[in-house]
Design a protein around this motif. Structure first.
Motif, PDB file in Angstrom:
ATOM      1  N   GLU A 140       0.771  -1.053   0.170  1.00 34.50           N
ATOM      2  CA  GLU A 140       0.243   0.011   0.187  1.00 34.50           C
ATOM      3  C   GLU A 140       0.920   1.267   0.031  1.00 34.50           C
ATOM      4  O   GLU A 140       1.971   1.142   0.452  1.00 34.50           O
ATOM      5  CB  GLU A 140      -0.691   0.112   1.264  1.00 34.50           C
ATOM      6  CG  GLU A 140      -2.007   0.863   1.328  1.00 34.50           C
ATOM      7  CD  GLU A 140      -2.655   0.743   2.580  1.00 34.50           C
ATOM      8  OE1 GLU A 140      -3.620   1.672   2.874  1.00 34.50           O
ATOM      9  OE2 GLU A 140      -2.485  -0.028   3.369  1.00 34.50           O
ATOM     10  N   HIS A 141       0.188   2.410  -0.322  1.00 37.32           N
ATOM     11  CA  HIS A 141       1.019   3.777  -0.292  1.00 37.32           C
ATOM     12  C   HIS A 141       2.116   3.697  -1.199  1.00 37.32           C
ATOM     13  O   HIS A 141       3.046   4.202  -0.704  1.00 37.32           O
ATOM     14  CB  HIS A 141       1.390   4.020   1.037  1.00 37.32           C
ATOM     15  CG  HIS A 141       0.271   4.052   2.148  1.00 37.32           C
ATOM     16  ND1 HIS A 141      -0.803   5.027   1.991  1.00 37.32           N
ATOM     17  CD2 HIS A 141       0.005   3.529   3.333  1.00 37.32           C
ATOM     18  CE1 HIS A 141      -1.661   4.617   2.895  1.00 37.32           C
ATOM     19  NE2 HIS A 141      -1.283   3.893   3.616  1.00 37.32           N
ATOM     20  N   LYS A 149     -12.593  -3.787  -6.129  1.00 36.56           N
ATOM     21  CA  LYS A 149     -11.659  -2.642  -5.947  1.00 36.56           C
ATOM     22  C   LYS A 149     -11.558  -2.468  -4.296  1.00 36.56           C
ATOM     23  O   LYS A 149     -10.580  -1.743  -3.640  1.00 36.56           O
ATOM     24  CB  LYS A 149     -11.825  -1.307  -6.262  1.00 36.56           C
ATOM     25  CG  LYS A 149     -11.900  -0.941  -7.637  1.00 36.56           C
ATOM     26  CD  LYS A 149     -12.504  -0.037  -8.296  1.00 36.56           C
ATOM     27  CE  LYS A 149     -11.897   1.500  -8.081  1.00 36.56           C
ATOM     28  NZ  LYS A 149     -12.633   2.343  -8.699  1.00 36.56           N
ATOM     29  N   SER A 150     -12.164  -3.259  -3.551  1.00 29.22           N
ATOM     30  CA  SER A 150     -12.056  -3.241  -2.015  1.00 29.22           C
ATOM     31  C   SER A 150     -11.882  -4.796  -1.521  1.00 29.22           C
ATOM     32  O   SER A 150     -12.767  -5.528  -1.950  1.00 29.22           O
ATOM     33  CB  SER A 150     -13.497  -2.904  -1.368  1.00 29.22           C
ATOM     34  OG  SER A 150     -13.609  -3.157  -0.404  1.00 29.22           O
ATOM     35  N   ASP A 200      -5.958   1.794  -5.716  1.00 33.57           N
ATOM     36  CA  ASP A 200      -5.286   2.926  -6.193  1.00 33.57           C
ATOM     37  C   ASP A 200      -5.601   3.522  -7.253  1.00 33.57           C
ATOM     38  O   ASP A 200      -6.523   2.917  -8.221  1.00 33.57           O
ATOM     39  CB  ASP A 200      -3.740   2.260  -6.212  1.00 33.57           C
ATOM     40  CG  ASP A 200      -2.709   2.572  -5.071  1.00 33.57           C
ATOM     41  OD1 ASP A 200      -3.538   2.691  -4.123  1.00 33.57           O
ATOM     42  OD2 ASP A 200      -1.520   2.479  -5.389  1.00 33.57           O
ATOM     43  N   PRO A 201      -5.236   4.708  -7.653  1.00 30.03           N
ATOM     44  CA  PRO A 201      -5.556   5.325  -8.719  1.00 30.03           C
ATOM     45  C   PRO A 201      -5.111   4.708 -10.023  1.00 30.03           C
ATOM     46  O   PRO A 201      -5.758   4.669 -11.181  1.00 30.03           O
ATOM     47  CB  PRO A 201      -5.033   6.850  -8.686  1.00 30.03           C
ATOM     48  CG  PRO A 201      -4.333   6.855  -7.620  1.00 30.03           C
ATOM     49  CD  PRO A 201      -4.519   5.784  -6.929  1.00 30.03           C
ATOM     50  N   LYS A 227     -10.516  11.961   0.446  1.00 27.30           N
ATOM     51  CA  LYS A 227     -10.022  10.437   0.243  1.00 27.30           C
ATOM     52  C   LYS A 227     -10.506   9.552   1.231  1.00 27.30           C
ATOM     53  O   LYS A 227     -10.144   9.936   2.499  1.00 27.30           O
ATOM     54  CB  LYS A 227      -8.646  10.625   0.104  1.00 27.30           C
ATOM     55  CG  LYS A 227      -7.941  10.841  -1.065  1.00 27.30           C
ATOM     56  CD  LYS A 227      -6.415  10.753  -1.269  1.00 27.30           C
ATOM     57  CE  LYS A 227      -6.011  11.389  -2.511  1.00 27.30           C
ATOM     58  NZ  LYS A 227      -4.531  11.757  -2.592  1.00 27.30           N
ATOM     59  N   MET A 228     -11.618   8.599   0.837  1.00 26.44           N
ATOM     60  CA  MET A 228     -12.194   7.855   1.827  1.00 26.44           C
ATOM     61  C   MET A 228     -11.102   6.478   2.091  1.00 26.44           C
ATOM     62  O   MET A 228     -11.635   5.215   1.353  1.00 26.44           O
ATOM     63  CB  MET A 228     -13.679   7.357   1.076  1.00 26.44           C
ATOM     64  CG  MET A 228     -14.325   8.565   0.901  1.00 26.44           C
ATOM     65  SD  MET A 228     -14.786   9.687   2.567  1.00 26.44           S
ATOM     66  CE  MET A 228     -16.032   8.814   3.245  1.00 26.44           C
ATOM     67  N   GLY A 229     -10.193   6.604   2.661  1.00 24.77           N
ATOM     68  CA  GLY A 229      -9.390   5.369   2.917  1.00 24.77           C
ATOM     69  C   GLY A 229      -8.433   4.939   1.888  1.00 24.77           C
ATOM     70  O   GLY A 229      -7.281   4.619   2.193  1.00 24.77           O
ATOM     71  N   HIS A 230      -9.019   4.865   0.545  1.00 25.71           N
ATOM     72  CA  HIS A 230      -8.080   4.465  -0.626  1.00 25.71           C
ATOM     73  C   HIS A 230      -7.553   5.483  -1.169  1.00 25.71           C
ATOM     74  O   HIS A 230      -8.292   6.483  -1.370  1.00 25.71           O
ATOM     75  CB  HIS A 230      -8.872   3.634  -1.390  1.00 25.71           C
ATOM     76  CG  HIS A 230      -9.031   2.100  -1.075  1.00 25.71           C
ATOM     77  ND1 HIS A 230      -9.879   1.379  -1.591  1.00 25.71           N
ATOM     78  CD2 HIS A 230      -8.130   1.422  -0.227  1.00 25.71           C
ATOM     79  CE1 HIS A 230     -10.154   0.073  -0.868  1.00 25.71           C
ATOM     80  NE2 HIS A 230      -8.763   0.103  -0.118  1.00 25.71           N
ATOM     81  N   GLY A 253      -7.358   6.038  -4.266  1.00 22.81           N
ATOM     82  CA  GLY A 253      -8.034   6.343  -5.333  1.00 22.81           C
ATOM     83  C   GLY A 253      -9.312   6.645  -5.045  1.00 22.81           C
ATOM     84  O   GLY A 253     -10.186   6.973  -5.908  1.00 22.81           O
ATOM     85  N   ALA A 254     -10.122   6.519  -3.763  1.00 15.48           N
ATOM     86  CA  ALA A 254     -11.381   6.807  -3.637  1.00 15.48           C
ATOM     87  C   ALA A 254     -11.691   8.172  -3.280  1.00 15.48           C
ATOM     88  O   ALA A 254     -11.678   8.641  -2.285  1.00 15.48           O
ATOM     89  CB  ALA A 254     -11.751   5.762  -2.266  1.00 15.48           C
TER      90      ALA A 254
END
Lengths: 385, 294
Positions: B98-99, B154-155, B182-183, B248-251, B253-254
């Protein structure tokens, strides 16, 4: 993370993109110390991360030192749509003959980069008709090439000399975009002055949050976050404050969003989005519960699906806080997956409400939020067993 | 025939000796996954759960005949790890990390694509083909059951919810792909739909989207144009209908930006394509059960 204009401008200077000479001040004493650097006439701009600052009185001009003091005094501390001006930028006022738009961004659709150019700059790019915006996709593997500039400039009808200068700025902006880990680098307006020289009239740079470790100089508070959101971020918890009164804590971004959505089916509204992600260390969970307490929701809704994360570990983290510190709101839980049975036993022993399904729990949470005082609240146990 | 992970998949785990690597090698082996090698530079010669550790992916490919890489290495080194796996000849690369900076994923996503490698992730839970007992990533093994439904999501946790509910209802899965939030993902919802479309073992498709970007609309447009939903029933759930703009909702890309990437737009696109849309994620199992007469 959005950078302030003055920070973007510093990056432009670092990458040799021509911009107006200027400096930034954060107090009147600071202004006095830097006064000599002003090349009149100057423009004084509020450094806030919100659009429409000109209309809100955040952009003024000055022809001499007395005027500069007066307008700076007026802009420092100015509240623009909830953003208090802490810094102002003083820059040489430029004489624009023509204003363009240039932007480079990460393009989710092509999974590559997109460069946009328009001869209609100086206004919001969203308001420019589609056919007046020229676009070209840049492959991250090969990077910017001179033909990318030709692709967007060919139909511009601009003089060869101006096109050449613009192509130079495009190459430099692309270098900045990559080297500084930007999601967006935008110059609006990118202007031609009366003397024919191209210059950046503004600087908008959005840095990629995940790349800040490569740019420690930008480890700063994100102005678009509340203090609590910022505190959570520093603790590695994704928390968003919303305008409802139910505090949602779940594991995984999608499930947490799904929980927010489920509440609306029953007239409930979330006030907090808190994603535990893969956290299954009880102490980390306890920290998340403390963040939730600071948000002061009317009701807390814990929605867990245990996969690798064990539900009982999360339950133990929650009850650590209940035991030692207590909470000020009733809690409803819905627990499923790995060790759900054990988790439910732990939560029942504290008299917490549990629901079997997501919709039943969302319904119950929405009811509780309408009259939270009718439900049991777990206060700290004396002596903290 | 299932997609991405098959009975021929031989897994090398990059970042094998870290906490996550060790733990999940154990979990994957327990599931039945053919984990043939680990890689941690400087730790060649060690073993993790009896799996030999090599210093490089190239050695793991040559000696242990690995063809699929699972990446756990920390974000600053993930780009290096993906390119190493691709250059060593892995045909599937799954990135859990992640990140990761978006400029790093922009490079390795396009690189993998150019080399004909299937990349899943980053910031994803991995993938699973329950039939050939191949689970690669951090998905909990207990929720899966072999069967005819393919899932692309995606989740992570929503995937577990939906797959868990399907299995509880007696409906198994052909392939489950956790695409990540991710985006710039290596495999998009559209890529997944195209894989499932031609898979004879897949009789129905479940898509789980969330706010941000336009990959849901892109998949929906393809489904509408090809009439795919008439040939294989498709179900969708989209999270984030109540998410505010600009947060940004946690992700990574969200994110709804300037009115774009909303759940409403995605749901409308799916509906127009003949995809059945669920209000609660757990509704999907019931829909599938009714439609497939299981």
């Amino acid at each position: 993370m959005n950078l302030f204009e003055y920070q973007g401008r510093e990056l432009y200077e670092k990458h040799a993109i021509p911009c107006a000479k200027g400096f930034v001040v954060e107090s009147m004493q600071d202004l006095e110390a830097k006064m000599a650097q002003a090349h009149y006439p100057v423009v004084v701009k509020a450094q806030v991360l919100v659009g429409g600052r000109g209309k809100a009185g955040g952009v003024k001009f000055a022809d001499n030192a007395a005027q500069l003091r007066e307008v700076t005094k007026g802009i420092l501390g100015l509240n623009i749509k909830g953003h208090v001006t802490k810094k102002v930028m003083v820059a040489q006022k430029l004489d624009f003959a023509k204003e363009f738009y240039l932007g480079i961004m990460v393009d989710r659709a092509t999974r590559k980069f997109l460069m946009l150019f328009s001869a209609d700059g100086g206004v919001e790019i969203e308001s420019v008709p589609e056919e007046r915006i020229f676009k070209t996709t840049i492959d991250p593997l090969t990077g910017f090439q001179p033909f990318h500039a030709r692709a967007v400039l060919l139909k511009s009808g601009l003089d060869a000399d101006v096109q050449k200068q613009l192509a130079g700025v495009m190459a430099k902006l692309y270098t900045l975009f990559v080297k500084e880990d930007a999601e967006l680098a935008e110059i609006n307006p990118l202007a031609i002055q009366r003397d024919g020289k191209v210059v950046a009239g503004d600087a908008k740079v959005v840095l990629n949050d995940s790349a800040v470790f490569r740019h420690p100089e930008f480890k700063q508070k994100d102005e678009n976050m509340t203090d609590l959101e910022q505190e959570a971020k520093e603790r590695g918890v994704a928390l968003v404050q919303l305008d409802g009164n139910i505090g949602v804590m779940a594991n995984g971004a999608g499930l947490t969003m799904g929980t927010l959505d489920a509440l609306t089916q029953f007239g409930g509204k979330a006030g907090v989005f808190l994603d535990l992600s893969g956290t299954d260390n009880p102490e980390k969970v306890a920290e998340a519960v403390r963040l939730m307490k600071k948000a002061k929701p009317a009701v807390m809704f814990l929605n867990l699906f245990g996969g690798i994360t064990k539900c009982d570990t999360v339950a133990n983290g929650l009850v650590t806080v209940l035991r030692k510190e207590g909470v000020e709101f009733p809690i409803i839980t819905r627990i499923k997956g790995t060790n759900a049975k054990e988790a439910n036993e732990i939560l029942h022993s504290f008299g917490l409400e549990t629901a079997p399904t997501l919709d039943a729990a969302a319904k119950k949470a929405s009811e509780m939020a309408k009259n939270p005082s009718a439900y049991k609240i777990v206060r700290a146990t004396p002596g903290g067993i | 025939m299932v997609v991405v992970l098959t009975s021929d998949s031989r897994i090398v785990v990059q970042g094998a000796t870290g906490y996550q690597g060790q733990f999940h090698i154990g979990q994957m082996k327990q599931f039945g996954t053919n984990v043939v090698a680990g890689v941690t530079p400087g730790k060649g010669g060690e073993k993790v759960h009896d799996v030999p550790v090599f210093d490089t992916v190239a050695e793991a490919v040559q000696v242990a005949k690995a063809n699929t890489s699972l990446i756990f290495v920390p974000a600053p080194y993930a780009k290096d790890a993906v390119i190493e796996a691709v250059d060593a000849g892995c045909k599937v690369v799954i990135v859990i990390t992640e990140h990761i900076p978006v400029h790093d994923s922009a490079v390795f996503v396009n690189y993998a694509k150019a080399k004909g490698v299937t990349l899943i992730g980053p910031n994803c839970p991995g993938a699973c083909s329950p039939g050939p007992k191949s689970k690669v990533g951090i998905l909990p093994g207990v929720i899966f059951k072999p069967g005819p439904v393919a899932v692309a999501s995606k989740s992570g946790t929503l995937t577990y919810e939906i797959v868990g509910a399907l299995s509880e209802a007696g409906i198994g899965q052909s392939s489950v792909l956790g695409l990540g939030g991710d985006p710039i993902p290596g495999t998009t919802l559209l890529d997944a739909v195209k894989l499932f479309e031609h898979d004879a073992d897949t009789k129905a498709i479940v898509l789980v989207g969330e706010i941000g970007g336009g990959h849901e609309e892109e998949a929906a447009e393809y489904i509408q144009r090809t009439g795919l939903a008439k040939r294989k029933p498709i179900y969708a759930y989209v999270a984030g209908q109540t998410a505010p703009e600009g947060k940004k909702m946690g992700h990574a890309g969200a994110l709804v930006e300037k009115g774009k990437g909303t759940a409403a737009s995605k749901l409308a696109a799916f509906k127009a394509a003949g995809v059945k849309v669920a209000v609660f994620p757990t509704d999907i199992a019931q829909f599938v059960k009714t439609d497939l007469r299981l």
